[in-house]
Write a protein that holds these residues in place. Structure first.
Motif, PDB file in Angstrom:
ATOM      1  N   GLU A 146     -29.790  31.264   9.152  1.00 41.47           N
ATOM      2  CA  GLU A 146     -29.734  32.211   8.034  1.00 41.47           C
ATOM      3  C   GLU A 146     -30.637  31.808   6.886  1.00 41.47           C
ATOM      4  N   ASN A 147     -30.794  30.501   6.669  1.00 43.43           N
ATOM      5  CA  ASN A 147     -31.609  30.019   5.552  1.00 43.43           C
ATOM      6  C   ASN A 147     -33.061  29.749   5.951  1.00 43.43           C
ATOM      7  N   GLN A 148     -33.394  29.982   7.221  1.00 42.80           N
ATOM      8  CA  GLN A 148     -34.743  29.706   7.692  1.00 42.80           C
ATOM      9  C   GLN A 148     -35.679  30.852   7.320  1.00 42.80           C
ATOM     10  N   LYS A 149     -36.851  30.508   6.813  1.00 44.99           N
ATOM     11  CA  LYS A 149     -37.807  31.512   6.372  1.00 44.99           C
ATOM     12  C   LYS A 149     -38.421  32.249   7.565  1.00 44.99           C
ATOM     13  N   LEU A 150     -38.646  33.543   7.387  1.00 42.14           N
ATOM     14  CA  LEU A 150     -39.328  34.338   8.406  1.00 42.14           C
ATOM     15  C   LEU A 150     -40.837  34.214   8.233  1.00 42.14           C
ATOM     16  N   SER A 151     -41.568  34.415   9.317  1.00 42.11           N
ATOM     17  CA  SER A 151     -43.027  34.413   9.224  1.00 42.11           C
ATOM     18  C   SER A 151     -43.493  35.702   8.548  1.00 42.11           C
ATOM     19  N   ASN A 152     -44.752  35.720   8.130  1.00 40.76           N
ATOM     20  CA  ASN A 152     -45.311  36.922   7.508  1.00 40.76           C
ATOM     21  C   ASN A 152     -45.285  38.108   8.461  1.00 40.76           C
ATOM     22  N   LEU A 153     -45.565  37.848   9.750  1.00 35.20           N
ATOM     23  CA  LEU A 153     -45.535  38.928  10.741  1.00 35.20           C
ATOM     24  C   LEU A 153     -44.117  39.461  10.921  1.00 35.20           C
ATOM     25  N   ASP A 154     -43.118  38.581  10.874  1.00 34.56           N
ATOM     26  CA  ASP A 154     -41.721  39.013  10.944  1.00 34.56           C
ATOM     27  C   ASP A 154     -41.395  39.929   9.775  1.00 34.56           C
ATOM     28  N   LYS A 155     -41.855  39.543   8.579  1.00 36.76           N
ATOM     29  CA  LYS A 155     -41.606  40.341   7.370  1.00 36.76           C
ATOM     30  C   LYS A 155     -42.240  41.726   7.505  1.00 36.76           C
TER      31      LYS A 155
END
Length: 302
Positions: A202-211
């Motif tokens: 839950e606290n792990q950042k998403l990649s730019n492509l995921d966003k």
């Protein structure tokens, strides 16, 4: 309830400049052409998308697709983008700090940002853009020489004052609240789904492509409120239809459209609207998150 750790950073007014810049970029690229086609279809509900594009082209080739860009769309984009990113970021943070889920926080921030947009900056710009896009048809059918944008503005101001140039602002407010509430909310929901299916915490950042992918989903789903957009266009359009009631309210415009065009009329322009929703959401949600992180201001919205 979300257990995500919320780190509060000082309110960053760079979100205002960032929002203005992102929205200016969005509208100057694909945003305005999609807006013009969508508005043309909403105002001329007998046209297909191809016919609407042909009509727009007849107004000046490629420049026809940028009708209303200068000055109204640029004024609107710079102001509404600034308001949206600042207000939505603060609203989303406040809701998260109270323990709301990312979906509820995103939706709440989007609703607040959309509401602030409509009443602070968008009313007269949206009205003037719609007049700019729809008046070409009126000039063509009546044979009267087309006025310049500022002549139209002066005429409306002289006849109806502030109320005239803000015609349809309540419909704009409903549209913007549901627009950005849906776009932020569905995008955050899609982000949670991506985390779940990719095995990220839950606290792990998403990649730019995921966003960006999450924003494409959120923007596409936000087109559910197309009837509100068609109503808004009808309220702000210049038309010579003698059967059209004067001084339409939101409900009056709904009845007029439904009577003349049925339920399909309320969804005219939904295809370019989906494209526009995706494009706007990628810029204001995905790119907004990416650049806020780069500017180290994400604590005010995440």
């Amino acid at each position: 309830m979300s257990t995500t750790k919320i780190e509060k950073k000082p309110i960053s007014f760079s979100n205002i400049l960032l929002g203005a810049g992102l929205n200016m970029s969005e509208v100057t690229t694909l945003g305005q052409p999609l807006e013009v086609i969508k508005t043309t279809m909403a105002a001329n509900r007998n046209l297909t998308m191809a016919q609407a594009a042909k009509l727009v082209w007849s107004r000046g080739g490629i420049l026809g697709f940028y009708q209303g860009l200068i000055p109204w769309a640029w004024i609107e984009a710079s102001t509404k983008g600034a308001v949206l990113l600042f207000v939505s970021a603060e609203g989303e943070y406040r809701l998260k700090s109270l323990g709301a889920s990312p979906f509820i926080s995103g939706m709440g921030g989007g609703v607040l940002g959309g509401l602030a947009q409509a009443y602070l900056t968008m009313g007269f710009c949206t009205c003037m853009k719609t007049v700019e896009i729809t008046r070409a048809k009126q000039a063509k059918t009546t044979g009267v020489p087309q006025q310049t944008s500022f002549q139209v503005f002066q005429e409306i101001w002289k006849k109806e004052g502030l109320k005239g140039i803000n015609k349809g602002v309540n419909a704009v407010a409903i549209r913007q609240m549901t627009n950005w509430g849906s776009r932020f909310g569905f995008s955050r929901l899609a982000e949670d789904a991506i985390r779940k299916f990719s095995g990220k915490g839950e606290n792990q950042k998403l990649s730019n492509l995921d966003k960006i992918f999450a924003s494409v989903i959120g923007g596409g789903l936000s087109a559910w409120n197309q009837p509100i957009e068609v109503i808004r266009v009808e309220m702000q359009s210049k038309t010579n239809d003698p059967n059209r009631p004067k001084n339409l309210s939101v409900w009056g415009a709904f009845k007029y459209i439904y009577k003349n065009n049925g339920i399909k009329g309320l969804y005219r322009g939904v295809t370019p609207r989906i494209g526009l929703g995706v494009w706007q959401t990628v810029f204001m949600v995905a790119f907004g998150d990416i650049f806020k992180k780069m500017l180290n201001t994400e604590g005010t919205g995440h």
